[in-house]
Design a protein around this motif. Sequence first.
Motif, mmCIF file in Angstrom:
data_model
loop_
_atom_site.group_PDB
_atom_site.id
_atom_site.type_symbol
_atom_site.label_atom_id
_atom_site.label_comp_id
_atom_site.label_asym_id
_atom_site.label_seq_id
_atom_site.Cartn_x
_atom_site.Cartn_y
_atom_site.Cartn_z
ATOM 1 N N ILE A 139 0.869 -1.165 0.000
ATOM 2 C CA ILE A 139 0.000 0.000 0.000
ATOM 3 C C ILE A 139 0.911 1.220 0.000
ATOM 4 O O ILE A 139 1.752 1.378 0.898
ATOM 5 N N LEU A 140 0.765 2.076 -1.026
ATOM 6 C CA LEU A 140 1.651 3.214 -1.218
ATOM 7 C C LEU A 140 0.849 4.503 -1.321
ATOM 8 O O LEU A 140 -0.356 4.483 -1.575
ATOM 9 N N ASP A 141 1.537 5.641 -1.138
ATOM 10 C CA ASP A 141 0.915 6.921 -1.453
ATOM 11 C C ASP A 141 1.324 7.333 -2.863
ATOM 12 O O ASP A 141 2.088 6.620 -3.535
ATOM 13 N N ILE A 152 -6.808 -3.059 5.674
ATOM 14 C CA ILE A 152 -7.190 -3.711 4.422
ATOM 15 C C ILE A 152 -8.285 -4.726 4.720
ATOM 16 O O ILE A 152 -8.055 -5.728 5.389
ATOM 17 N N ASP A 153 -9.474 -4.458 4.241
ATOM 18 C CA ASP A 153 -10.643 -5.325 4.426
ATOM 19 C C ASP A 153 -10.873 -6.061 3.114
ATOM 20 O O ASP A 153 -11.112 -5.435 2.078
ATOM 21 N N ASP A 185 6.480 -1.028 6.353
ATOM 22 C CA ASP A 185 6.858 -1.182 4.947
ATOM 23 C C ASP A 185 5.661 -1.150 3.992
ATOM 24 O O ASP A 185 5.828 -1.224 2.779
ATOM 25 N N GLY A 186 4.445 -1.041 4.546
ATOM 26 C CA GLY A 186 3.248 -0.979 3.713
ATOM 27 C C GLY A 186 2.870 -2.284 3.037
ATOM 28 O O GLY A 186 1.948 -2.314 2.221
ATOM 29 N N HIS A 286 -0.138 -7.406 -6.290
ATOM 30 C CA HIS A 286 -0.830 -6.197 -6.744
ATOM 31 C C HIS A 286 -0.680 -5.099 -5.699
ATOM 32 O O HIS A 286 -1.090 -5.272 -4.544
ATOM 33 N N ASP A 287 -0.074 -3.982 -6.101
ATOM 34 C CA ASP A 287 0.065 -2.825 -5.224
ATOM 35 C C ASP A 287 -1.144 -1.894 -5.383
ATOM 36 O O ASP A 287 -1.761 -1.851 -6.458
#
Length: 293
Positions: A139-141, A152-153, A185-186, A286-287
Motif C-alpha cells: 500500500i503506497l501513497d 485492508i478489508d 513497509d506498507g 498487486h500494489d
Amino acid sequence: MSDPTEQGYFTEENSAGVVISRNANAKDPRLSEVMAALIKHMHGFVKEVEPTQDEWLQAIMFLTETGHKSDDWRQEFILLSDVLGVSMLVDAINNRKPTGASESTVLGPFHVPDAPERPMGSDICLDGKGDKMLVKGRILDTEGNPVARAKIDVWQTNDDGFYDVQQKGIQPDFNFRGVFRTGEDGAYWFWGARPRSYPIPDDGPVGKLLGALGRHPYRPAHVHYIIDAEGMETLVTHIFDPDDAYIHSDAVFGVKQSLMAEFTLVEDADRIAQEGVDAPFYEVIHDFVLAPA
C-alpha cells in the motif's frame, strides 16, 4: 390573481417547463435542481419513445415488482442501478483520482462491516475449497512511499461462487473474509483461493430484464478490497482475473484495465516448500496507491 410561479397550462410541447415551474418554492435548492433535471430528462425520454398506455403500465409494474423483491437482505433497485451502469457512473463521479492513484469500483451488496481482524499472512479460506492462492503487494501513497497501519478489508466468494452470507449454515461464518493492517513497509499478504465468476441474483425482475435484453448475469472472478489509512482517501476496489470468460462483459460494468491482476501458477517445489504449503498455488502481486484525503 395567478401564481407567479405558474408557467401556463400543461401541453405536450411545454410539459417539462410547466411541471418544473410548480416546484419553484422548494425549500431545498439542491432538491429543486435535481428534480428539474429529472423532470426535464424524463419528459424528453417519454417524448422520444412515445410509449403506449400499456407499455407505460408495464414499466410501472416492473418498478412495483422490483420494490416487492427488495427486503433487508436484497436490494433489487441497487441491482437495477448496477446492470444499467448507473452505480459505476455514480462511483466514477464521486471517486475521481489524481494521476497514479488506484481506481475504485463498486462496493457490491455482500460486504460485512464486522469481519475479524487477522494476523498478516492468515488464510481466509475456512472451508478448504478451491485452488490455493497467495495475494500480496504494498500500500503506497502517490509519491511512492509505503503507507503504514493501512487497514485492508478483503472478501470474496468461495469456490462454489457464493459469499458466506448467501449460505448461512452451509459456509463457516466469515469464510473468505478478513481485515489486515500493514506494517511500516506498507506490505500486505494473505492466503485465499482463486476466485470464480458468479451470477448476480437473477431470479427477480432485473434478471428477467437481462434475459429480455440478451445479456448474461455473470460477474468475472474478483477479490474485493476496502483500504483505509489516516490522511488518505478510502479506496473501495477489486482485483480481477484477466483470464476470466466474463472479463469483457461484467454484468455490472465494474472492470477497469488497471484493476486486472496477474494470477501466476507456482509449481516450483522449492518455492512451494518456502511458503509452507504442500501443493502448487496461485500467486497474485498487486500494489495499491492511495490518494491523499
